[in-house]
Design a protein around this motif. Structure first.
Motif, short mmCIF file in Angstrom:
data_model
loop_
_atom_site.label_atom_id
_atom_site.label_comp_id
_atom_site.label_asym_id
_atom_site.label_seq_id
_atom_site.Cartn_x
_atom_site.Cartn_y
_atom_site.Cartn_z
N GLY A 43 0.68 -1.15 -0.04
CA GLY A 43 -0.01 0.06 0.01
C GLY A 43 0.73 1.36 0.06
N THR B 228 2.31 5.64 -5.14
CA THR B 228 1.54 6.99 -5.37
C THR B 228 0.44 6.67 -6.35
N ASN C 271 -4.68 11.40 -2.87
CA ASN C 271 -4.30 10.06 -2.28
C ASN C 271 -4.50 10.21 -0.75
N ASN C 272 -5.89 9.96 -0.30
CA ASN C 272 -6.26 10.44 0.85
C ASN C 272 -5.85 9.22 1.97
N VAL C 273 -4.67 9.13 2.18
CA VAL C 273 -4.43 7.80 3.18
C VAL C 273 -3.91 8.12 4.66
N TYR C 274 -4.08 9.34 5.03
CA TYR C 274 -3.77 9.69 6.28
C TYR C 274 -4.58 8.96 7.37
N ASP C 275 -3.77 8.35 8.54
CA ASP C 275 -4.49 7.90 9.46
C ASP C 275 -3.81 8.56 10.76
N TYR D 212 5.81 3.14 5.08
CA TYR D 212 4.40 3.09 5.26
C TYR D 212 3.80 4.05 6.34
N GLN E 152 4.25 7.73 5.37
CA GLN E 152 3.48 8.23 4.46
C GLN E 152 2.02 8.46 5.10
N ARG E 153 1.52 7.29 5.75
CA ARG E 153 0.05 7.30 6.37
C ARG E 153 0.22 8.18 7.46
#
Length: 542
Positions: free
Chosen positions: A270, A273, A279-283, A464, A467-468
């Motif tokens: 995962g 890009t 790419n709304n991957v924020y957690d 990961y 990024q997230r």
């Protein structure tokens, strides 16, 4: 946030449960670090013909962006004449050299000192067992350009039109020459450039990249000023910084990581890009702190990519000279001579990098930070850093990444060749004692990647989280500071080749993918074509 402890993926393993270097389970001392490196590693300069030196340089620059560890003060574990001491100190490790060492015996060197990293115990922090401290921001945010503290940031800024400070040398912009800046430089170096990271003068490849991104920032804010004449210094600086940070993230996730981790593994993990849109991957539940297993073990494996000698290329892309790594540690004045700045850049895009294997060249295995022809052993330090930081033994690493705990030596044959396992048995009492860096380096590489399964998992997990767990990740569209789709489209046009073309002195030709060597599929291309129609117009405000 700076000056915070690294995290751990596994619990710590110290002899006293707090900070003392572990022994083998039997109570015997761990094997000599130097004996291990001479037994399992070699000094050959075997190259990876597909990938350029620029790839290895970017790996080091990204490491500088993510973490900075300081060394403990205190006595050396070796005497002044390089002999082992009869007593131990908790602030250092000794690399004990055997009498028959093929290199060090000639200089009668019997001991090399390793300074331990500053950890929570040294700063009277209540966290125990001890864990080392990260002095950088734990984010991919171009801190090598801007610094990780307010003090550094204040030093590097011009406070006019959003610019960073420069010193003009022969009509070209470089970071200011400041001997007392706190940056690490050789005592006899003619120049010590002020950069956002104290390691900016470490060697010419890193220094060249530092200069390029300083120039890129000033190019950005200069052009932003033209289209937004009402913007003040602070607005220009912050907008320029945001764009540069995004470009660093884009180059890393779009171009660098797919090569070292493999596109297939990137997709499955995962990390990929997207080419269009957000790419709304924020957690928000994720912690982006850097793990000790990453910084003190897995990412150090990239040291295998280093070479002894590097090319200088002229504007016809002919090799016109070389420079030697062991002669340029903390002294990068070579880039100020004639056309050497461009020649170093073109050399790193043309020359194949060192292959990711079990070879550590002379410049790092015997001549690291050398004085009078004798230096330290980087690979031995890499193994020792795991002991210093209390990393668990290699079997725990294998188990952590889901391959099961090896109960016997034979179980290691699932990840490495049988003859290597036989040799390991000669040095360690049990399989439970094997150092994690050595074990990870000895693994067979996963197809399509540059790592064995253990380091592949640790490095992927770290990126990961970066990024997230970062609300400033450049592809996000649901944050107050997010780029517009038009702005994001421009950022996605930028490659490291774009940076080389825009910010070199007079570079006219470059391959599109500078992480790969020149080939029929990756030919030299005019810089005007590489820069293309990149524009800052989407940042124009009325």
């Amino acid at each position: 946030m700076t000056h915070t402890p690294y995290t751990r993926l596994l619990s710590a393993l110290y002899k006293d449960g707090i900070s003392e270097i572990r022994t083998q389970k039997s109570g015997n001392s761990l094997p000599s670090l130097r004996v291990l490196t001479t037994e399992f590693f070699s000094n050959e300069n075997i190259v990876d013909s597909e990938h350029s030196v620029a790839l290895s340089a970017w790996g080091q620059l990204s490491a500088h962006d993510l973490h900075l560890s300081m060394f403990q003060n205190g006595p050396s574990c070796c005497t002044d004449d390089s002999k082992p001491l009869n007593k131990e100190f908790n602030n250092c490790l000794a690399i004990v050299i055997p009498a028959n060492d093929l290199f060090y015996s000639a200089s009668h060197t019997e001991c090399l000192n390793i300074k331990r990293l500053v950890n929570t115990e040294n700063i009277n922090c209540s966290i125990k067992p001890a864990i080392p401290i990260n002095n950088n921001t734990a984010a991919l945010d171009a801190s090598f350009v801007y610094g990780s503290t307010a003090e550094t940031n204040k030093l590097i800024r011009e406070f006019k039109d959003g610019r960073l400070r420069v010193e003009n040398i022969n009509g070209r912009d470089f970071p200011p020459n400041m001997k007392n800046s706190g940056n690490r430089c050789a005592k006899n170096s003619k120049i010590c450039m002020l950069t956002g990271d104290v390691r900016g003068n470490q060697q010419p490849l890193i220094q060249s990249l530092q200069v390029l991104f300083l120039r890129l920032h000033n190019w950005m804010v200069g052009n932003l000023k033209k289209i937004n004449t009402h913007w003040d210094d602070e607005k220009l600086y912050q907008k320029g910084r945001l764009i540069i940070s995004a470009i660093v993230q884009h180059i890393t996730y779009r171009h660098y990581l797919p090569i070292i981790l493999g596109k297939q593994y990137m997709d499955s993990f995962g990390l990929a890009t997207v080419s269009e849109g957000y790419n709304n991957v924020y957690d928000s539940s994720l912690d982006i702190q850097i793990s000790t297993e990453f910084v003190a073990c897995a990412y150090r494996s990239l040291h295998s990519m280093i070479l002894d000698e590097y090319e200088l290329l002229d504007y016809t892309h002919s090799v016109v000279g070389t420079w030697t790594l062991s002669d340029t540690y903390d002294d990068t004045s070579i880039i100020l001579q004639g056309d050497h700045f461009d020649q170093v850049i073109m050399g790193m895009t043309h020359q194949p990098m060192g292959k990711m294997d079990l070879n550590f060249p002379m410049s790092t295995s015997n001549l690291l930070l050398q004085k009078n022809g004798v230096g330290s052993d980087l690979a031995a330090t890499d193994i020792g850093r795991g002991r210093d930081t209390g990393l668990k033994s290699y079997p725990h690493f294998i188990n952590m990444v889901g391959l099961g705990y090896p109960e016997s030596w034979e179980d290691l044959e699932e990840t490495m060749d049988r003859d290597i396992v036989k040799r390991l048995r000669l040095f360690y009492d049990t399989v439970d004692d094997v150092d994690p860096f050595l074990g990870g380096m000895l693994e067979n590489q996963v197809e399509g990647t540059m790592f064995g399964p253990t380091f592949l998992a640790i490095i992927s997990e770290q990126y990961y989280l970066l990024q997230r767990g970062d609300r400033h990740y450049y592809e996000l569209g649901d944050q107050p500071h997010s780029f517009t789709l038009e702005q994001l489209r421009e950022i996605r046009k930028v490659t490291l080749a774009t940076v080389f073309c825009l910010c070199g002195d007079n570079i006219q030709l470059m391959q599109q993918d500078v992480f790969r060597t020149i080939s029929e599929d990756n030919p030299l291309t005019r810089c005007t074509e590489i820069i293309g129609d990149f524009s800052l117009k989407p940042w124009a405000r009325k």
